[in-house]
Design a protein around this motif. Structure first.
Motif, PDB file in Angstrom:
ATOM      1  N   CYS A 101       0.919  -1.182   0.120  1.00 23.53           N
ATOM      2  CA  CYS A 101      -0.053  -0.108  -0.031  1.00 23.53           C
ATOM      3  C   CYS A 101       0.958   1.412  -0.008  1.00 23.53           C
ATOM      4  O   CYS A 101       0.580   2.299  -0.828  1.00 23.53           O
ATOM      5  CB  CYS A 101      -1.036   0.211   1.036  1.00 23.53           C
ATOM      6  SG  CYS A 101      -2.091  -1.274   1.246  1.00 23.53           S
ATOM      7  N   GLY A 102       1.862   1.222   0.675  1.00 26.02           N
ATOM      8  CA  GLY A 102       2.961   2.591   0.862  1.00 26.02           C
ATOM      9  C   GLY A 102       3.532   2.841  -0.508  1.00 26.02           C
ATOM     10  O   GLY A 102       3.373   3.917  -0.960  1.00 26.02           O
ATOM     11  N   PHE A 103       3.798   1.579  -1.175  1.00 26.95           N
ATOM     12  CA  PHE A 103       4.709   1.960  -2.306  1.00 26.95           C
ATOM     13  C   PHE A 103       3.801   2.398  -3.679  1.00 26.95           C
ATOM     14  O   PHE A 103       4.154   2.938  -4.666  1.00 26.95           O
ATOM     15  CB  PHE A 103       5.567   1.074  -2.943  1.00 26.95           C
ATOM     16  CG  PHE A 103       6.980   0.725  -2.378  1.00 26.95           C
ATOM     17  CD1 PHE A 103       7.747   1.717  -2.645  1.00 26.95           C
ATOM     18  CD2 PHE A 103       7.172   0.049  -1.014  1.00 26.95           C
ATOM     19  CE1 PHE A 103       9.198   1.664  -2.066  1.00 26.95           C
ATOM     20  CE2 PHE A 103       8.520   0.155  -0.641  1.00 26.95           C
ATOM     21  CZ  PHE A 103       9.299   0.767  -0.922  1.00 26.95           C
ATOM     22  N   ALA A 104       2.205   1.887  -3.524  1.00 21.82           N
ATOM     23  CA  ALA A 104       1.412   1.937  -4.305  1.00 21.82           C
ATOM     24  C   ALA A 104       1.146   3.581  -4.517  1.00 21.82           C
ATOM     25  O   ALA A 104       0.524   3.862  -5.594  1.00 21.82           O
ATOM     26  CB  ALA A 104       0.109   1.014  -4.150  1.00 21.82           C
ATOM     27  N   ILE A 105       1.239   4.286  -3.428  1.00 22.90           N
ATOM     28  CA  ILE A 105       1.192   5.536  -3.616  1.00 22.90           C
ATOM     29  C   ILE A 105       1.757   6.282  -4.719  1.00 22.90           C
ATOM     30  O   ILE A 105       1.104   7.385  -5.277  1.00 22.90           O
ATOM     31  CB  ILE A 105       1.418   6.552  -2.290  1.00 22.90           C
ATOM     32  CG1 ILE A 105       3.037   6.559  -2.050  1.00 22.90           C
ATOM     33  CG2 ILE A 105       0.526   6.094  -1.192  1.00 22.90           C
ATOM     34  CD1 ILE A 105       3.148   7.513  -0.919  1.00 22.90           C
ATOM     35  N   PHE A 106       2.948   5.911  -5.181  1.00 23.03           N
ATOM     36  CA  PHE A 106       3.507   6.263  -6.406  1.00 23.03           C
ATOM     37  C   PHE A 106       3.053   6.467  -7.665  1.00 23.03           C
ATOM     38  O   PHE A 106       3.477   6.783  -8.670  1.00 23.03           O
ATOM     39  CB  PHE A 106       5.098   5.930  -6.340  1.00 23.03           C
ATOM     40  CG  PHE A 106       6.081   6.278  -5.189  1.00 23.03           C
ATOM     41  CD1 PHE A 106       6.260   7.459  -5.023  1.00 23.03           C
ATOM     42  CD2 PHE A 106       6.412   5.221  -4.335  1.00 23.03           C
ATOM     43  CE1 PHE A 106       7.023   7.912  -3.710  1.00 23.03           C
ATOM     44  CE2 PHE A 106       7.089   5.383  -3.235  1.00 23.03           C
ATOM     45  CZ  PHE A 106       7.258   6.992  -2.984  1.00 23.03           C
ATOM     46  N   ALA A 107       1.960   5.432  -7.637  1.00 25.40           N
ATOM     47  CA  ALA A 107       1.122   5.385  -9.141  1.00 25.40           C
ATOM     48  C   ALA A 107       0.382   6.636  -9.297  1.00 25.40           C
ATOM     49  O   ALA A 107      -0.037   6.838 -10.486  1.00 25.40           O
ATOM     50  CB  ALA A 107       0.244   4.174  -8.840  1.00 25.40           C
ATOM     51  N   ALA A 108       0.253   7.628  -8.304  1.00 25.22           N
ATOM     52  CA  ALA A 108      -0.236   8.848  -8.645  1.00 25.22           C
ATOM     53  C   ALA A 108       0.603   9.812  -9.287  1.00 25.22           C
ATOM     54  O   ALA A 108      -0.189  11.141  -9.458  1.00 25.22           O
ATOM     55  CB  ALA A 108      -0.923   9.483  -7.175  1.00 25.22           C
ATOM     56  N   SER A 109       1.917   9.504  -9.695  1.00 22.21           N
ATOM     57  CA  SER A 109       2.652  10.693  -9.990  1.00 22.21           C
ATOM     58  C   SER A 109       2.170  10.562 -11.624  1.00 22.21           C
ATOM     59  O   SER A 109       1.668   9.776 -12.341  1.00 22.21           O
ATOM     60  CB  SER A 109       4.186   9.728  -9.956  1.00 22.21           C
ATOM     61  OG  SER A 109       5.179  10.720 -10.544  1.00 22.21           O
TER      62      SER A 109
END
Length: 792
Positions: A719-727
């Motif tokens: 879940c934490g690394f998935a936030i970078f998908a918003a880039s």
């Protein structure tokens, strides 16, 4: 040691807390002075030959990437009101602080011969304000008779016009860059709106400014998303607002330290280092969860708060230490790439991971000491009934279906190895941006109308003073041959060089007749040499194209962003042709510029990826040997960590995700984190064997005791690394998604493949190797962690 530390910490809670807070305030103060880096990403090391050539070139001729261009396509530009506004726009651009010079139709000059003084005078085309259409038409006609400018500032066929804006280095390398670009865009957009034309912006200063503006915005976005995701995960685990708040505060302190550390090292925020802050939040969260869970588990067992806190530090502290060490190694190995951008990212991230661990280990127990004892609703998450059923299925597969596990793993690995063959090493200057991004579409406009905006430079050294003009200016005529040869390649713009300057001068010498825009013969060239203006002119206009000794000159092109692969093939084709024109015994000819340095970056990254990953494997293996004293076991245990990397590389090949600085980081980060699970499992397995259990029973116990912690850790990190998908950067999106998937796959290989391998190779000798006393005793720690984290 850990028991002693827990005692010291709990007896001196106030002193430790004040120390951490004071250091955090100091780091916060340092972090407040942090700045963005406005220079293009430096990947090549200082010792690289291409980098040395580029720096030598800049020292001699100045910065090659300091020109921003603004342009539009309109065949009706030469209408009185529109052209007057275009002229005024150019005048306003000159007034912007930091603008050194501009070049466009309204600022163009012509050469006028002065026979009495034997020189050329540079005379502006527009000397007085234009007041009539007749003057505009006259200027248009005069411009069409000066081929020097065709393809440089206007395109006769498409009606495209541009203004090339050169900045001072001082302002270009500071935060003033963003303000300059903003002011230029405001002026351009106002003109665009009034005359209903589409204005385009590009050039290296503009591209870098837009990228860093996005980095600044996304750094804030990622931090907000990281806080939201972290808070949500904490709430789902503990159902306690106070726990959520103080855990967030602790992790945010780690973020502050990371930025402070970056500043203390003298670094600035780049596209990569901008990811460190949210990464620290993501990686630091499991530390909080494991410590809090251990405390709650201990408290439920005996109801003694101080004992629970002490046991939490003693047992979880050491395992978290090793987990953070392996994670830090994953970042730290980037130091060996010798690439300043990757070194900065790796060093700061590695130190920040360990700093966050220390902050967590100190503050979490102290805060828990002052909070009320946990209530039943706060510990309800410890039952874990559903996940235990999943672990039962995994245990059954390992015990009964090992052949199937090996077959499926082999097939997936083989397919992934095949997919790796399709990985594209082709890099583009703006390939991190989507094709619909204005930076990308504007770059395409200038490529279609002016062949591109990326600097491509050729430096020609004649090896002795006046070498350019001796022997009947043989070097000058060779440069003419060079330009003629390069004109056959459609990616090159019209060049700027001494040859073009001489052609312009010869046209002026022949009273401005455009048919004489050519390099004169030997006799006329000798006459031109007597006209000092043809070489120096007012303000020494050719100083950026030839040194004062007339020994070294440059030929400047702009090229399209064709990708590093095509550029590499083209350079391999060009080099022999260049050498056939310039004998290496008489001339030193080098090709450089941003476009070629970028080409070398990709090749350098690939070779150093393999090197840094190998170093990481060795370092983490050393940590494993310190624990288990068995080289064979450690080597075999690396298989479950390496297979997810192979699968990820295969996915990159199949999905056409190219290697670039951001995606290359996937492998070192993921390997470091996934190695944690391997260490946890092997330690628990060894402990169970020492209880004289059989291998099957020991494997079953290890799966159930460590499985839950691995699953929850994977969920947190996923879940934490998935936030970078918003880039908005493609590379950052790929980093987030692929690291998330890699860690998820490593969870399965550590829980399924690793136990299967251990069961298959188990012999008396293996048992002896595994149960030998380690150099670092984790047995009790893992016993407690395995026991208590199954209650998460």
């Amino acid at each position: 040691m850990w028991k002693y530390f827990s005692g010291v910490l709990l007896r001196n809670k106030l002193a430790f807390t004040i120390s951490v807070l004071l250091l955090t305030i100091f780091m916060g103060y340092e972090a407040s002075k942090m700045e963005l880096s406005y220079e293009f990403a430096k990947i090549l090391p200082d010792s690289d030959s291409s980098f040395i050539e580029y720096q030598t070139f800049k020292k001699r001729f100045g910065e090659d990437g300091n020109v921003m261009v603004m342009g539009f396509a309109d065949k009706n530009l030469f209408q009185l009101e529109k052209f007057k506004d275009w002229t005024k726009l150019n005048d306003d651009l000159k007034k912007i602080q930091g603008v050194k010079a501009i070049m466009s139709v309204p600022t163009a000059f012509r050469l006028v011969k002065d026979d009495s003084l034997e020189k050329f005078n540079f005379v502006p085309l527009i000397q007085n304000p234009i007041t009539s259409q007749k003057e505009v038409d006259s200027l248009k006609n005069e411009m069409s008779n000066m081929p020097f400018y065709e393809g440089i500032i206007y395109n006769k066929e498409t009606g495209a016009n541009l203004v090339a804006i050169t900045f001072t280095k001082k302002d270009l390398d500071s935060k003033r860059r963003l303000d300059m670009v903003k002011e230029i865009k405001e002026l351009g957009d106002a003109f665009s709106k009034k005359h209903k034309v589409e204005m385009h912006y590009s050039g290296m200063p503009y591209i870098r400014s837009q990228l860093m503006t996005k980095v600044r915005a996304e750094m804030t976005l990622f931090l907000i998303l990281a806080v939201i995701v972290t808070a949500l995960i904490l709430w789902l685990f503990f159902r306690s607002l106070s726990t959520v708040i103080f855990s967030l505060i602790v992790v945010i302190m780690g973020v502050v330290w990371s930025i402070g550390i970056m500043y203390l090292f003298g670094y600035k925020i780049t596209v990569l280092s901008g990811l460190i802050a949210p990464l620290i939040m993501v990686i630091g969260l499991p530390n909080c969860i494991f410590l809090i869970n251990k405390y709650q588990s201990e408290f439920l067992a005996h109801g003694n708060k101080m004992k629970a806190l002490s046991r939490s530090i003693e047992t979880i502290g050491v395992t978290l230490f090793l987990a953070n060490i392996t994670t830090a190694i994953g970042f730290g190995v980037l130091y060996f790439t010798k690439s300043s951008m990757l070194v900065e990212f790796g060093v700061v991230a590695a130190i920040s991971v360990l700093a966050t661990y220390v902050i967590t280990l100190i503050l979490i127990p102290v805060i828990l000491n002052y909070l009320p004892t946990p209530k039943p609703k706060h510990t309800k998450h410890m039952e874990g009934k559903r996940i235990n059923k999943i672990l039962d299925i995994i245990d059954l597969l390992v015990q009964k279906r090992r052949i199937a596990i090996y077959v499926i793993t082999t097939i997936i690995t083989a397919v992934s190895l095949w997919g790796m063959m399709f990985i594209d090493m082709n890099g583009y200057v703006v390939d991190d941006l989507p094709e619909k991004d204005p930076v990308y579409t504007d770059l395409t406009f200038f490529e279609n109308n002016f062949k591109g905006v990326l600097p491509f430079e050729i430096s020609i050294d004649t090896k002795h003073p006046n070498g350019l003009f001796e022997n009947n200016a043989r070097a000058i005529y060779k440069i003419k041959r060079l330009q003629k040869m390069l004109a056959e390649y459609p990616i090159f713009s019209k060049p700027l060089s001494v040859v073009e300057g001489l052609k312009f001068s010869y046209q002026a010498y022949k009273d401005g007749n455009p048919k004489y825009y050519s390099l004169p013969g030997i006799t006329d060239l000798a006459i031109l040499k007597d006209y000092s203006g043809s070489l120096k002119g007012q303000g020494n206009r050719l100083q950026t194209f030839m040194d004062t000794a007339k020994q070294v000159t440059r030929v400047s092109y702009q090229v399209a962003d064709i990708g590093s692969k095509k550029m590499k093939l083209m350079m391999a084709e060009l080099r022999p042709k260049i050498d056939s024109i310039f004998d290496a015994k008489e001339y030193n000819v080098s090709t450089t510029g941003h476009s070629l340095v970028f080409l070398k970056n990709n090749d350098y990254l690939l070779s150093n990826l393999l090197e840094s990953l190998l170093i990481e494997i060795i370092l983490i293996a050393i940590v494993g040997i310190a624990l288990f004293r068995s080289v064979r076991i450690i080597v075999l245990s690396k298989i479950p960590c390496l297979i997810p990397l192979i699968i990820t590389a295969g996915i990159m090949g199949f999905l056409d995700i190219r290697f670039k600085p951001s995606t290359i980081l996937i492998f070192s980060i993921a390997f470091g984190i996934s190695s944690d699970g391997t260490i946890y499992f092997l330690t628990k397995y060894r402990q169970e064997l020492k209880k004289l259990k059989g291998p099957a029973e020991a494997i079953s116990a290890a799966i159930h005791d460590t499985g839950l912690s691995m699953i929850y850790t994977s969920i947190i990190l996923f879940c934490g690394f998935a936030i970078f998908a918003a880039s908005s950067f493609g590379g950052t999106v790929a980093l987030g998604v692929l690291v998330s998937l890699t860690l998820l796959m490593s969870m399965f290989t550590n829980l399924i493949l690793l136990p299967a391998i251990l069961l298959s190779i188990h012999t008396k000798k293996t048992k002896k190797e595994i149960t030998e006393e380690p150099l670092i005793d984790l047995e009790e720690s893992m016993n407690e962690r395995g026991k208590d984290l199954t209650d998460i």
